[in-house]
Design a protein around this motif. Structure first.
Motif, mmCIF file in Angstrom:
data_model
loop_
_atom_site.group_PDB
_atom_site.id
_atom_site.type_symbol
_atom_site.label_atom_id
_atom_site.label_comp_id
_atom_site.label_asym_id
_atom_site.label_seq_id
_atom_site.Cartn_x
_atom_site.Cartn_y
_atom_site.Cartn_z
ATOM 1 N N ARG A 270 -1.093 -7.791 -11.274
ATOM 2 C CA ARG A 270 -1.898 -8.785 -10.549
ATOM 3 C C ARG A 270 -2.499 -8.143 -9.309
ATOM 4 N NH1 ARG A 270 2.916 -12.422 -7.826
ATOM 5 N NH2 ARG A 270 3.738 -10.694 -6.639
ATOM 6 N N ASP A 271 -3.504 -8.833 -8.760
ATOM 7 C CA ASP A 271 -4.119 -8.382 -7.514
ATOM 8 C C ASP A 271 -3.170 -8.678 -6.356
ATOM 9 O OD1 ASP A 271 -6.344 -7.611 -8.912
ATOM 10 O OD2 ASP A 271 -7.502 -9.409 -8.443
ATOM 11 N N VAL A 272 -3.087 -7.746 -5.420
ATOM 12 C CA VAL A 272 -2.218 -7.892 -4.251
ATOM 13 C C VAL A 272 -2.987 -7.509 -3.001
ATOM 14 C CG1 VAL A 272 -0.068 -7.474 -5.505
ATOM 15 C CG2 VAL A 272 -1.304 -5.559 -4.508
ATOM 16 N N GLU A 273 -2.442 -7.863 -1.867
ATOM 17 C CA GLU A 273 -2.963 -7.441 -0.577
ATOM 18 C C GLU A 273 -2.277 -6.134 -0.185
ATOM 19 O OE1 GLU A 273 -5.357 -8.767 1.367
ATOM 20 O OE2 GLU A 273 -5.715 -10.201 -0.238
ATOM 21 N N PRO A 274 -3.007 -5.153 0.335
ATOM 22 C CA PRO A 274 -2.381 -3.882 0.709
ATOM 23 C C PRO A 274 -1.267 -4.031 1.741
ATOM 24 C CG PRO A 274 -4.766 -3.678 0.755
ATOM 25 C CD PRO A 274 -4.451 -5.120 0.519
ATOM 26 N N MET A 275 -1.362 -5.039 2.615
ATOM 27 C CA MET A 275 -0.349 -5.232 3.645
ATOM 28 C C MET A 275 0.686 -6.267 3.238
ATOM 29 S SD MET A 275 -1.292 -3.014 5.804
ATOM 30 C CE MET A 275 -0.402 -3.330 7.281
ATOM 31 N N GLY A 276 0.723 -6.623 1.939
ATOM 32 C CA GLY A 276 1.721 -7.558 1.452
ATOM 33 C C GLY A 276 3.094 -6.902 1.381
ATOM 34 N N ILE A 277 4.143 -7.730 1.344
ATOM 35 C CA ILE A 277 5.512 -7.234 1.268
ATOM 36 C C ILE A 277 6.124 -7.798 -0.008
ATOM 37 C CG2 ILE A 277 7.786 -7.241 2.339
ATOM 38 C CD1 ILE A 277 6.400 -7.436 5.030
ATOM 39 N N LYS B 190 0.818 -1.217 0.000
ATOM 40 C CA LYS B 190 0.000 0.000 0.000
ATOM 41 C C LYS B 190 0.848 1.263 0.000
ATOM 42 C CE LYS B 190 -0.516 0.624 4.926
ATOM 43 N NZ LYS B 190 -1.387 1.164 5.912
ATOM 44 N N ASN B 191 2.139 1.164 0.348
ATOM 45 C CA ASN B 191 3.036 2.311 0.360
ATOM 46 C C ASN B 191 3.923 2.365 -0.876
ATOM 47 O OD1 ASN B 191 2.036 2.912 2.907
ATOM 48 N ND2 ASN B 191 3.603 1.704 3.932
ATOM 49 N N CYS B 192 3.766 1.447 -1.818
ATOM 50 C CA CYS B 192 4.634 1.341 -2.993
ATOM 51 C C CYS B 192 4.128 2.255 -4.108
ATOM 52 C CB CYS B 192 4.661 -0.108 -3.466
ATOM 53 S SG CYS B 192 5.740 -0.401 -4.881
ATOM 54 N N ARG B 193 5.036 2.694 -4.978
ATOM 55 C CA ARG B 193 4.652 3.553 -6.095
ATOM 56 C C ARG B 193 3.884 2.780 -7.156
ATOM 57 N NH1 ARG B 193 9.897 5.215 -9.513
ATOM 58 N NH2 ARG B 193 8.372 6.724 -10.255
ATOM 59 N N HIS B 194 3.976 1.453 -7.196
ATOM 60 C CA HIS B 194 3.303 0.636 -8.196
ATOM 61 C C HIS B 194 1.915 0.173 -7.745
ATOM 62 C CE1 HIS B 194 7.044 0.548 -10.383
ATOM 63 N NE2 HIS B 194 7.661 0.063 -9.320
ATOM 64 N N TYR B 195 1.518 0.544 -6.565
ATOM 65 C CA TYR B 195 0.227 0.116 -6.025
ATOM 66 C C TYR B 195 -0.874 1.013 -6.563
ATOM 67 C CZ TYR B 195 -3.369 -0.965 -2.544
ATOM 68 O OH TYR B 195 -4.526 -1.340 -1.934
ATOM 69 N N LEU B 196 -1.907 0.415 -7.139
ATOM 70 C CA LEU B 196 -3.046 1.162 -7.650
ATOM 71 C C LEU B 196 -4.012 1.408 -6.501
ATOM 72 C CD1 LEU B 196 -4.699 2.332 -10.005
ATOM 73 C CD2 LEU B 196 -5.724 0.082 -10.260
ATOM 74 N N LYS B 197 -4.201 2.659 -6.148
ATOM 75 C CA LYS B 197 -5.091 3.017 -5.041
ATOM 76 C C LYS B 197 -6.502 3.132 -5.566
ATOM 77 C CE LYS B 197 -1.633 5.450 -2.363
ATOM 78 N NZ LYS B 197 -0.431 5.413 -3.148
ATOM 79 N N SER B 198 -7.358 2.186 -5.180
ATOM 80 C CA SER B 198 -8.747 2.159 -5.615
ATOM 81 C C SER B 198 -9.593 1.547 -4.513
ATOM 82 C CB SER B 198 -8.862 1.320 -6.895
ATOM 83 O OG SER B 198 -10.210 1.079 -7.206
ATOM 84 N N PRO B 199 -10.817 2.024 -4.334
ATOM 85 C CA PRO B 199 -11.662 1.412 -3.305
ATOM 86 C C PRO B 199 -12.206 0.047 -3.715
ATOM 87 C CG PRO B 199 -12.834 3.190 -4.395
ATOM 88 C CD PRO B 199 -11.437 3.201 -4.936
ATOM 89 N N PHE B 200 -12.078 -0.323 -4.994
ATOM 90 C CA PHE B 200 -12.687 -1.553 -5.469
ATOM 91 C C PHE B 200 -11.705 -2.694 -5.671
ATOM 92 C CE2 PHE B 200 -15.245 2.003 -7.040
ATOM 93 C CZ PHE B 200 -16.392 1.756 -6.316
ATOM 94 N N LEU B 201 -10.417 -2.412 -5.860
ATOM 95 C CA LEU B 201 -9.445 -3.483 -6.022
ATOM 96 C C LEU B 201 -8.093 -3.013 -5.537
ATOM 97 C CD1 LEU B 201 -7.757 -3.816 -9.331
ATOM 98 C CD2 LEU B 201 -9.749 -2.368 -9.369
ATOM 99 N N PHE C 143 9.792 -3.399 -4.013
ATOM 100 C CA PHE C 143 9.178 -2.210 -3.425
ATOM 101 C C PHE C 143 9.928 -0.958 -3.863
ATOM 102 C CE2 PHE C 143 9.071 0.963 -0.056
ATOM 103 C CZ PHE C 143 7.708 1.148 0.095
ATOM 104 N N CYS C 144 9.200 0.066 -4.274
ATOM 105 C CA CYS C 144 9.778 1.368 -4.628
ATOM 106 C C CYS C 144 9.000 2.447 -3.893
ATOM 107 C CB CYS C 144 9.666 1.636 -6.123
ATOM 108 S SG CYS C 144 10.654 0.546 -7.136
ATOM 109 N N LEU C 145 9.729 3.395 -3.327
ATOM 110 C CA LEU C 145 9.071 4.503 -2.662
ATOM 111 C C LEU C 145 8.379 5.385 -3.677
ATOM 112 C CD1 LEU C 145 11.774 5.563 -0.059
ATOM 113 C CD2 LEU C 145 9.523 4.612 0.426
ATOM 114 N N PRO C 146 7.203 5.900 -3.332
ATOM 115 C CA PRO C 146 6.534 6.800 -4.274
ATOM 116 C C PRO C 146 7.296 8.115 -4.392
ATOM 117 C CG PRO C 146 5.263 6.568 -2.251
ATOM 118 C CD PRO C 146 6.419 5.644 -2.141
#
Length: 118
Positions: free
Chosen positions: A99-106, A80-91, A110-113
């Motif tokens: 691919r789909d990931v868990e927000p608390m996955g490691i 959820k803190n990565c620059r590649h994470y798509l922030k959306s309320p639906f997925l 990882f890249c800082l935004p």
């Protein structure tokens, strides 16, 4: 005899309580006063602070949780803190791995935004 007995207040008018009656909690049948059994002596012993039954069930020792612990460096590397994470309320999606990931996955990628404000 009913399994669960409920005590109801008898109300006259709007707010005047004139007595109590016992009814079956499932069907509402009023139980005559001569059929109500007195509570068994010592029935409240299960509510006491004695933990002997609990200790007999689980043992004397409390379980120790030896689960994995995250280090301080891992707690900042959540997806959820990565620059590649798509922030959306639906997925929750990783745009790098597509691919789909868990927000608390490691993730090891990882890249800082970056703040790209012009």
């Amino acid at each position: 005899m009913c399994a669960v007995v409920r005590e109801e207040e008898i109300v006259e008018g709007l707010f005047e309580v004139v007595g109590k009656r016992h009814v079956c909690s499932s069907c509402g049948w009023q139980i005559p006063e001569n059929q109500i059994e007195a509570p068994v002596k010592g029935a409240d012993s299960r509510q006491s602070s004695d933990n002997s039954a609990l200790e007999a069930l689980f043992g004397d020792e409390t379980p120790i949780d030896d689960g994995p612990m995250l280090s301080d460096t891992d707690t900042t590397r959540f997806c959820k803190n990565c620059r590649h994470y798509l922030k959306s309320p639906f997925l929750s999606r990783c745009l790098l791995h597509k691919r789909d990931v868990e927000p608390m996955g490691i993730c090891e990628h990882f890249c800082l935004p970056t703040d790209e404000k012009s």
